[in-house]
Design an enzyme around this catalytic site. Structure first.
Site, PDB file in Angstrom:
ATOM      1  N   SER A 176       0.694  -1.241  -0.108  1.00  0.00           N
ATOM      2  CA  SER A 176       0.241  -0.142   0.076  1.00  0.00           C
ATOM      3  C   SER A 176       0.829   1.272   0.014  1.00  0.00           C
ATOM      4  CB  SER A 176      -0.956   0.125   1.259  1.00  0.00           C
ATOM      5  OG  SER A 176      -1.509  -1.086   1.218  1.00  0.00           O
TER       6      SER A 176
ATOM      7  N   HIS B  49      -1.846  -2.381  -6.928  1.00  0.00           N
ATOM      8  CA  HIS B  49      -2.351  -2.325  -5.457  1.00  0.00           C
ATOM      9  C   HIS B  49      -4.051  -2.665  -5.494  1.00  0.00           C
ATOM     10  CE1 HIS B  49      -3.504   0.545  -2.205  1.00  0.00           C
ATOM     11  NE2 HIS B  49      -3.041  -0.518  -1.607  1.00  0.00           N
TER      12      HIS B  49
ATOM     13  N   GLU C 242      -4.491  -0.116  -8.430  1.00  0.00           N
ATOM     14  CA  GLU C 242      -3.710   1.087  -8.820  1.00  0.00           C
ATOM     15  C   GLU C 242      -2.480   0.306  -9.499  1.00  0.00           C
ATOM     16  OE1 GLU C 242      -4.874   4.519  -5.847  1.00  0.00           O
ATOM     17  OE2 GLU C 242      -3.588   3.104  -5.129  1.00  0.00           O
TER      18      GLU C 242
ATOM     19  N   ASN D  53      -5.286   6.161  -1.338  1.00  0.00           N
ATOM     20  CA  ASN D  53      -4.963   6.191   0.030  1.00  0.00           C
ATOM     21  C   ASN D  53      -4.466   7.832   0.476  1.00  0.00           C
ATOM     22  OD1 ASN D  53      -5.726   3.710   0.723  1.00  0.00           O
ATOM     23  ND2 ASN D  53      -3.440   2.691   0.628  1.00  0.00           N
TER      24      ASN D  53
HETATM   25  N1  NAD Z   1      -4.911  -5.262   4.846  1.00  0.00           N
HETATM   26  C1  NAD Z   1      -5.081  -4.203   3.779  1.00  0.00           C
HETATM   27  O1  NAD Z   1      -6.252  -3.623   3.955  1.00  0.00           O
HETATM   28  C2  NAD Z   1      -4.411  -4.173   2.349  1.00  0.00           C
HETATM   29  C3  NAD Z   1      -4.968  -3.465   1.164  1.00  0.00           C
HETATM   30  C4  NAD Z   1      -4.123  -3.097   0.283  1.00  0.00           C
HETATM   31  C5  NAD Z   1      -2.762  -3.577   0.118  1.00  0.00           C
HETATM   32  N2  NAD Z   1      -2.244  -3.888   1.239  1.00  0.00           N
HETATM   33  C6  NAD Z   1      -0.743  -4.671   1.167  1.00  0.00           C
HETATM   34  O2  NAD Z   1      -0.929  -5.942   1.060  1.00  0.00           O
HETATM   35  C7  NAD Z   1       0.271  -6.794   1.594  1.00  0.00           C
HETATM   36  C8  NAD Z   1      -0.276  -7.746   2.804  1.00  0.00           C
HETATM   37  O3  NAD Z   1      -1.077  -7.156   3.849  1.00  0.00           O
HETATM   38  P1  NAD Z   1      -1.978  -8.352   4.356  1.00  0.00           P
HETATM   39  O4  NAD Z   1      -3.146  -7.121   5.008  1.00  0.00           O
HETATM   40  O5  NAD Z   1      -2.447  -9.150   3.530  1.00  0.00           O
HETATM   41  O6  NAD Z   1      -1.102  -8.567   5.304  1.00  0.00           O
HETATM   42  P2  NAD Z   1      -1.160  -9.933   6.619  1.00  0.00           P
HETATM   43  O7  NAD Z   1      -0.340  -9.759   7.731  1.00  0.00           O
HETATM   44  O8  NAD Z   1      -2.740 -10.582   6.383  1.00  0.00           O
HETATM   45  O9  NAD Z   1      -0.557 -11.160   5.379  1.00  0.00           O
HETATM   46  C9  NAD Z   1       0.801 -11.340   5.134  1.00  0.00           C
HETATM   47  C10 NAD Z   1       1.160 -12.672   4.957  1.00  0.00           C
HETATM   48  O10 NAD Z   1       2.532 -12.662   4.446  1.00  0.00           O
HETATM   49  C11 NAD Z   1       3.160 -13.540   4.993  1.00  0.00           C
HETATM   50  N3  NAD Z   1       4.607 -13.692   4.863  1.00  0.00           N
HETATM   51  C12 NAD Z   1       5.472 -12.964   5.677  1.00  0.00           C
HETATM   52  N4  NAD Z   1       6.832 -13.123   5.154  1.00  0.00           N
HETATM   53  C13 NAD Z   1       6.691 -13.794   4.120  1.00  0.00           C
HETATM   54  C14 NAD Z   1       7.582 -14.441   3.048  1.00  0.00           C
HETATM   55  N5  NAD Z   1       8.997 -14.144   3.261  1.00  0.00           N
HETATM   56  N6  NAD Z   1       7.176 -15.472   2.103  1.00  0.00           N
HETATM   57  C15 NAD Z   1       5.919 -15.870   2.107  1.00  0.00           C
HETATM   58  N7  NAD Z   1       4.733 -15.212   2.969  1.00  0.00           N
HETATM   59  C16 NAD Z   1       5.449 -14.257   3.975  1.00  0.00           C
HETATM   60  C17 NAD Z   1       2.768 -13.872   6.487  1.00  0.00           C
HETATM   61  O11 NAD Z   1       2.898 -15.338   6.922  1.00  0.00           O
HETATM   62  C18 NAD Z   1       1.187 -13.566   6.244  1.00  0.00           C
HETATM   63  O12 NAD Z   1       0.249 -14.394   6.075  1.00  0.00           O
HETATM   64  C19 NAD Z   1       0.910  -5.482   2.302  1.00  0.00           C
HETATM   65  O13 NAD Z   1       2.041  -4.869   1.764  1.00  0.00           O
HETATM   66  C20 NAD Z   1       0.032  -4.424   2.422  1.00  0.00           C
HETATM   67  O14 NAD Z   1       0.510  -2.939   2.640  1.00  0.00           O
HETATM   68  C21 NAD Z   1      -3.096  -4.393   2.303  1.00  0.00           C
END
Ligand code: NAD
Length: 290
Positions: free
Chosen positions: A123, A144, A156, A195
């Site tokens: 994000s 994104h 995005e 955002n």
């Molecule tokens: N949560 C939101 O609303 C949202 C929205 C858009 C984008 N994002 C982006 O998406 C990404 C993930 O966010 P999320 O909310 O799903 O996080 P999350 O914490 O729910 O999930 C992240 C996952 O990554 C795994 N992980 C960590 N290191 C790893 C590796 N080296 N190899 C494989 N898996 C690994 C973890 O075990 C975890 O299950 C972030 O970069 C965040 O900025 C989040």
């Protein structure tokens, strides 16, 4: 590479975002690999897909055959090399930590076919902070999605200075094939488009709360019933997670030095006590009965 050559997609990270992005890719016809370092998270992603597909059939949104085909196209594995070894397009959705992403992209660059695009769903971390660990910076960009990825239409696509026109254009086309509405962002800017706009609203809402102008419930009501937003900024924080919002604010403060970017006490208190929002059962609102 043309869109028709994208047959296999790998989604790395099966958490909040990754489990839905991978299911979306499988539903839209791509052979999809979903991977995570945690077997527990992968099991949850698999259970989600196993429950989601029949529920869509029941609602008449999918045929039994479409659900079955999506099921067959979606593979779960903890092994990164297996997940990305044949991928034409990789979507990284791991934790929002720069070092973790940089290490992962170096691995992806070694393991994924040389033609594959390596996208990050981050994000806030722009791809130019990651691309230099790979030998294919022109193929490393931000793609994104928004939460929940199966529902929200916007994607995005951010074209940093190192990203080729071809990679950006293919990512726009891929997003359309995934039935999303992509926007092409031609400069790397912190927070991309939406955002930034949401942040401006959230900052104002938090400020109004801090100085005692109104309760958070009433601020949410004003946004929903006056501006037609689907939910107010506090409920949205609960949905995206205060555990995500807090470090992002701290990171922004570190880069701007502007005290207005620091999370206010009401957020710090929730963060420190684990009231992260919906996923924790409590945040601004109480979800423990849901
Ligand atoms: N949560 C939101 O609303 C949202 C929205 C858009 C984008 N994002 C982006 O998406 C990404 C993930 O966010 P999320 O909310 O799903 O996080 P999350 O914490 O729910 O999930 C992240 C996952 O990554 C795994 N992980 C960590 N290191 C790893 C590796 N080296 N190899 C494989 N898996 C690994 C973890 O075990 C975890 O299950 C972030 O970069 C965040 O900025 C989040």
């Amino acid at each position: 590479m043309f869109l028709d050559q994208v047959k296999t997609i790998a989604v790395v990270g099966a958490g909040n975002m990754g489990h839905q992005i991978s299911l979306l890719c499988a539903l839209k016809g791509f052979r999809t690999f979903c991977t995570d370092i945690s077997q527990d998270v992968l099991n949850k992603a698999q259970s989600f897909a196993a429950a989601y597909l029949p529920s869509q059939v029941q609602k008449g949104k999918l045929t039994e055959q479409q659900a079955q085909e999506a099921r067959e196209r979606l593979h779960f594995t903890q092994d990164l090399a297996t997940a990305v070894g044949e991928a034409d397009y990789v979507i990284e959705a791991v934790v929002e930590v720069l070092d973790v992403k940089r290490k992962l992209f170096a691995q992806l660059d070694r393991m994924a076919p040389p033609h594959a695009i390596l996208a990050t769903n981050s994000s806030y971390i722009v791809s130019s902070r990651i691309a230099d660990v790979t030998a294919r910076p022109e193929k490393v960009l931000n793609l994104h999605f928004f939460n929940p990825a199966l529902v929200m239409k916007l994607v995005e696509v951010v074209q940093g200075p190192h990203v080729s026109e071809e990679s950006a254009s293919l990512s726009i086309q891929l997003s359309e094939r995934l039935d999303k509405v992509p926007v092409w962002i031609r400069k790397e800017v912190d927070g991309f488009l939406l955002n930034r706009i949401i942040r401006a609203i959230r900052q104002e809402a938090l400020w109004l709360l801090e100085i005692g102008v109104a309760s958070f419930e009433d601020i949410d009501k004003a946004c929903v019933h006056g501006a037609g937003h689907p939910m107010g900024p506090f409920r949205l924080m609960d949905l995206t997670g205060i555990d995500l919002h807090y470090p992002m604010s701290m990171e922004r403060f570190r880069s701007t030095g502007n005290p207005a970017d620091l999370p206010p006490p009401s957020v710090v208190e929730r963060y420190l006590s684990g009231r992260y929002g919906r996923k924790a059962g409590k945040g601004w609102y109480d979800y423990s009965q849901e």
